[in-house]
Design a protein around this motif. Structure first.
Motif, PDB file in Angstrom:
ATOM      1  N   HIS A  51       0.809  -1.228   0.000  1.00 16.28           N
ATOM      2  CA  HIS A  51       0.000   0.000   0.000  1.00 16.28           C
ATOM      3  C   HIS A  51       0.839   1.273   0.000  1.00 16.28           C
ATOM      4  CE1 HIS A  51      -3.464  -2.425   1.862  1.00 16.28           C
ATOM      5  NE2 HIS A  51      -3.575  -2.341   0.573  1.00 16.28           N
ATOM      6  N   TYR A  52       2.007   1.213   0.643  1.00 16.50           N
ATOM      7  CA  TYR A  52       2.804   2.437   0.751  1.00 16.50           C
ATOM      8  C   TYR A  52       3.251   2.913  -0.624  1.00 16.50           C
ATOM      9  CZ  TYR A  52       2.999   1.322   5.696  1.00 16.50           C
ATOM     10  OH  TYR A  52       2.657   1.037   6.986  1.00 16.50           O
TER      11      TYR A  52
ATOM     12  N   GLN B 258       1.865   2.115  -3.461  1.00 11.34           N
ATOM     13  CA  GLN B 258       0.679   2.523  -4.213  1.00 11.34           C
ATOM     14  C   GLN B 258       0.248   3.923  -3.810  1.00 11.34           C
ATOM     15  OE1 GLN B 258      -2.357  -0.435  -3.834  1.00 11.34           O
ATOM     16  NE2 GLN B 258      -1.271  -1.877  -5.151  1.00 11.34           N
ATOM     17  N   ALA B 259       0.279   4.191  -2.503  1.00 12.52           N
ATOM     18  CA  ALA B 259      -0.110   5.522  -2.035  1.00 12.52           C
ATOM     19  C   ALA B 259       0.819   6.569  -2.637  1.00 12.52           C
ATOM     20  CB  ALA B 259      -0.067   5.584  -0.511  1.00 12.52           C
ATOM     21  N   ALA B 260       2.108   6.269  -2.706  1.00 13.41           N
ATOM     22  CA  ALA B 260       3.064   7.223  -3.278  1.00 13.41           C
ATOM     23  C   ALA B 260       2.776   7.449  -4.761  1.00 13.41           C
ATOM     24  CB  ALA B 260       4.484   6.713  -3.082  1.00 13.41           C
ATOM     25  N   ARG B 261       2.519   6.339  -5.480  1.00 15.36           N
ATOM     26  CA  ARG B 261       2.235   6.454  -6.914  1.00 15.36           C
ATOM     27  C   ARG B 261       0.948   7.247  -7.124  1.00 15.36           C
ATOM     28  NH1 ARG B 261       4.260   5.632 -11.023  1.00 15.36           N
ATOM     29  NH2 ARG B 261       3.638   3.692 -11.980  1.00 15.36           N
TER      30      ARG B 261
ATOM     31  N   ALA C 149       3.937  10.323  -7.438  1.00 13.36           N
ATOM     32  CA  ALA C 149       5.339   9.937  -7.472  1.00 13.36           C
ATOM     33  C   ALA C 149       5.563   8.975  -8.636  1.00 13.36           C
ATOM     34  CB  ALA C 149       5.735   9.266  -6.159  1.00 13.36           C
TER      35      ALA C 149
ATOM     36  N   ARG D 280       7.685   5.833 -10.475  1.00 18.90           N
ATOM     37  CA  ARG D 280       8.179   4.572  -9.910  1.00 18.90           C
ATOM     38  C   ARG D 280       9.470   4.799  -9.129  1.00 18.90           C
ATOM     39  NH1 ARG D 280       5.965  -0.319 -11.797  1.00 18.90           N
ATOM     40  NH2 ARG D 280       4.653   0.254 -13.543  1.00 18.90           N
TER      41      ARG D 280
ATOM     42  N   GLN E 293      10.696   7.591  -7.848  1.00 15.78           N
ATOM     43  CA  GLN E 293      10.483   8.396  -6.634  1.00 15.78           C
ATOM     44  C   GLN E 293       9.849   7.565  -5.528  1.00 15.78           C
ATOM     45  OE1 GLN E 293       8.234  11.489  -8.582  1.00 15.78           O
ATOM     46  NE2 GLN E 293       9.779  13.026  -8.074  1.00 15.78           N
TER      47      GLN E 293
ATOM     48  N   LEU F 164      11.897   7.455  -2.188  1.00 10.47           N
ATOM     49  CA  LEU F 164      11.378   8.233  -1.063  1.00 10.47           C
ATOM     50  C   LEU F 164      10.581   7.405  -0.065  1.00 10.47           C
ATOM     51  CD1 LEU F 164      10.183  11.343  -3.090  1.00 10.47           C
ATOM     52  CD2 LEU F 164      12.240  11.143  -1.690  1.00 10.47           C
ATOM     53  N   ILE F 165      10.029   6.291  -0.508  1.00  7.48           N
ATOM     54  CA  ILE F 165       9.164   5.511   0.377  1.00  7.48           C
ATOM     55  C   ILE F 165       9.751   4.135   0.671  1.00  7.48           C
ATOM     56  CG2 ILE F 165       6.836   4.566   0.711  1.00  7.48           C
ATOM     57  CD1 ILE F 165       6.991   7.661   0.570  1.00  7.48           C
TER      58      ILE F 165
ATOM     59  N   PRO G  59      13.663   3.988   2.272  1.00  6.18           N
ATOM     60  CA  PRO G  59      13.771   4.307   3.704  1.00  6.18           C
ATOM     61  C   PRO G  59      13.124   3.244   4.597  1.00  6.18           C
ATOM     62  CG  PRO G  59      12.977   6.210   2.488  1.00  6.18           C
ATOM     63  CD  PRO G  59      13.025   5.080   1.511  1.00  6.18           C
ATOM     64  N   LEU G  60      12.020   2.668   4.131  1.00  9.38           N
ATOM     65  CA  LEU G  60      11.353   1.652   4.950  1.00  9.38           C
ATOM     66  C   LEU G  60      12.165   0.365   4.993  1.00  9.38           C
ATOM     67  CD1 LEU G  60       7.597   2.129   3.930  1.00  9.38           C
ATOM     68  CD2 LEU G  60       8.761   2.944   5.959  1.00  9.38           C
TER      69      LEU G  60
END
Lengths: 266, 351
Positions: free
Chosen positions: A164-165, A167-170, A174, A176, A178, A182-183, A186-187
């Motif tokens: 989901h993270y 997907q939320a960024a896209r 954002a 692909r 980015q 960015l997501i 870091p995770l």
């Protein structure tokens, strides 16, 4: 239900296990502070053998070997971590593809094949393709067997990150790249750091494979120690061993703590 | 006027499984539109197709006239509120809300201001610098809303956003969501399996089942005038009786009830033969001028209502609701009662 602590013989078993595992390490660590030149006679607490490691007659040899070990471990673990990260992304985020199962086996093969077999086959491989054994062959061999050690914590971490993270960024404009930078990255970072630390330690400690592919005159710390021991154990070996033990414990603890900290915020 | 979202003959297949069969839907600008159905009905697939997370096997998805079916999700001016919020755990609340604006290239000062106003709107200004895991479920939900609204999407997609909240909070959020939709004027497409949520918030509802849209209409339409058994049964409670149609003409049918009594009722079909009749339990009263005769099985106390379970002659189970008023004395189990169908109680279905 009763806990495992209440089974008969629990305490005795625990003590036996701990003694068998750690008594040799404890003896080496304690005797590294021995003041005497004997390895069995206690001659008071002293740091003379630590001094000997850095300034004694073998200091140059050990220094060069330590430098080789550290640079090889650094390069091999970094490259192995990059490859393992890419592999984990393909395996866990790549969906279903042909040969997925086979890829998984391939990545983890070095964990299951006896080390001596890898050592022999790697040596044969290098001589077949005409690569002279030396620094480069050690580096390549280390890089290869470090991959699964880096892969496991990275893959475990990535599996815990929900799709989901990204997907939320896209969804929030954002690209692909980015979304990854960015997501996801870091995770994944706790897993990547902990994978890198493990790979580093595995490379630093390796003896068997290194001994086969190192070639004449090239030493890493473990092979240098082994070389010294062949001429009789001197207390300075215990000092070096204790130093390496310290570095290992430090790295493995760091890997554990980083992974655990990461788990709190999935 | 161009529709905000126009789904045109959209088909979604996963291998040999068809998740959506030729769906046609037109959603107007500034509408609160709900996709309602049980799990596996295709509502989430449809929403994800609009967002861009599922590709469309066949057909078109038009956004204000432009076919977006082949665009990457980041190229579509729609934003999603995810079921589990998907707030970025390594960013503060305000960074989360500003993320979409940052990706759109809005400068730092402007996006900080706009993200701040968004947090204001959802009453969370005081939490701007917290991390998401320091917030309660309801607060995270509101941050997710603010984050999705901050880039001013043309359409906001909401994927069962209230399902993880407890009942009181869910009821409060319904009111807030509806208010937010009216204040912003943005088209909301809301996915839920909860009919109460759908009925209370939506301008229009599409009831879905097995990858097909069964009926589209206002809450009143789908409750009062269901077209088929699925819709009649899924929305509220109903009694379904298989009946013979004596005559059907101009949307009205004359049907023969079990026991031989004839009634006329609105009809969703024009074909004679055997069809199902939907009879809402709250539109039935106990009366001497009976359309149906039944035996009382038991009476269930529901607080505001009493549910009376009866059996028709021939054994078909049937239920009716009575208001729990002081003057009402409920019938005794075993008693024979006459049931009177009030105006608009019965409706003939297409299947």
């Amino acid at each position: 239900m009763k806990g495992v602590r209440h089974y008969p013989g629990f305490l005795a078993m625990t003590i036996i296990c701990l003694v068998v595992l750690y008594a040799p390490l404890a003896v080496v660590a304690v005797y590294s502070f021995n003041g005497s030149t004997s390895i069995t006679q206690w001659g008071g607490v002293s740091l003379r053998w630590y001094g000997d490691v850095f300034t004694g007659p073998e200091a140059g040899r050990f220094g060069q070997a330590a430098w080789n070990s550290l640079t090889i471990a650094l390069i091999a673990s970094t490259a192995a971590t990059a490859i393992a990260t890419a592999a984990a992304l393909a395996m866990i985020r790549g969906g279903v593809f042909r040969g997925r199962q086979a890829s998984f086996a391939l990545i983890n093969l070095p964990l299951m094949v006896p080390e001596i077999v890898i050592a022999v086959s790697t040596l044969i491989f290098f001589s077949t393709i005409g690569l002279t054994t030396g620094y480069l062959t050690i580096l390549l061999a280390h890089l290869t067997f470090c991959i699964p050690f880096a892969y496991l914590p990275i893959a475990a971490r990535l599996e815990g990150i929900e799709g989901h993270y990204e997907q939320a960024a896209r969804d929030l404009y954002a690209t692909r790249a980015q979304a990854f930078r960015l997501i996801l990255l870091p995770l994944m970072m706790p897993g990547i750091v902990s994978g890198w630390l493990l790979a580093f330690i595995i490379s630093l400690d390796d003896f068997i494979i290194t001994n086969f592919v190192k070639g004449a005159g090239m030493e890493t710390l473990p092979t240098a120690i082994f070389g010294s021991v062949k001429q009789g154990i001197k207390p300075n070996i215990m000092a070096i061993s204790t130093l390496m033990l310290g570095v290992s414990v430090l790295f493995v603890t760091a890997a554990y703590l980083i992974n655990r900290k990461g788990q709190k915020t999935p | 006027m161009t529709a905000a979202v126009d789904i045109h003959e959209a088909v979604k297949r996963y291998g040999s499984v068809t998740a959506l069969h030729r769906v046609d839907l037109s959603i107007s600008d500034n509408e609160f539109f709900t996709l309602l159905g049980p799990s596996g009905c295709g509502k989430t697939t449809l929403l994800r197709m609009i967002a861009g997370f599922e590709d469309v096997t066949e057909g078109e998805v038009r956004l204000f006239g432009e076919n977006i079916a082949r665009l990457e999700p980041n190229r579509r001016p729609v934003n999603t509120v995810f079921q589990h919020y998907a707030l970025f755990p390594h960013m503060t609340v305000i960074e989360n809300v500003a993320f979409g604006l940052k990706m759109k290239g809005v400068d730092a000062a402007t996006r900080r201001g706009r993200a701040g106003r968004m947090l204001d709107m959802v009453h969370l200004s005081a939490f701007a610098d917290r991390m998401p895991d320091q917030l309660s479920g309801g607060q995270q939900q509101r941050v997710a809303l603010a984050r999705a609204l901050a880039p001013e999407p043309k359409v906001l997609l909401l994927d069962e956003p209230l399902s993880a909240l407890d009942l009181k909070l869910r009821q409060a959020m319904r009111v807030e969501l509806k208010q937010l939709q009216q204040d912003t004027g943005i088209t909301f497409i809301f996915v839920t399996h909860d009919q109460e949520e759908a009925l209370t918030m939506s301008d229009r509802i599409a009831v879905m089942s097995e990858g097909r849209v069964q009926q589209v209409g206002t809450a009143r339409d789908i409750y009062e005038a269901p077209v088929n058994r699925f819709v009649a049964d899924f929305i509220g409670e109903t009694n379904l009786l298989e009946v013979d149609v004596a005559r059907v003409e101009g949307g009205t049918a004359e049907v023969v009830l079990p026991g031989g009594h004839r009634i006329t009722c609105p009809s969703a079909t024009t074909a004679p033969g055997r069809h199902h009749l939907s009879i809402r339990p709250e539109r039935i009263s106990l009366s001497a001028e009976a359309d149906l005769t039944a035996t009382v099985d038991r009476v269930v106390y529901l607080g505001t209502d009493l549910q009376v379970m009866v059996r028709l002659e021939g054994g078909t189970p049937f239920s009716l609701r009575m208001q729990n008023a002081a003057r009402v004395s409920p019938p005794e189990p075993g008693a024979t009662v006459g049931l009177h169908l009030e105006e608009g109680a019965a409706r003939l279905l297409a299947d």
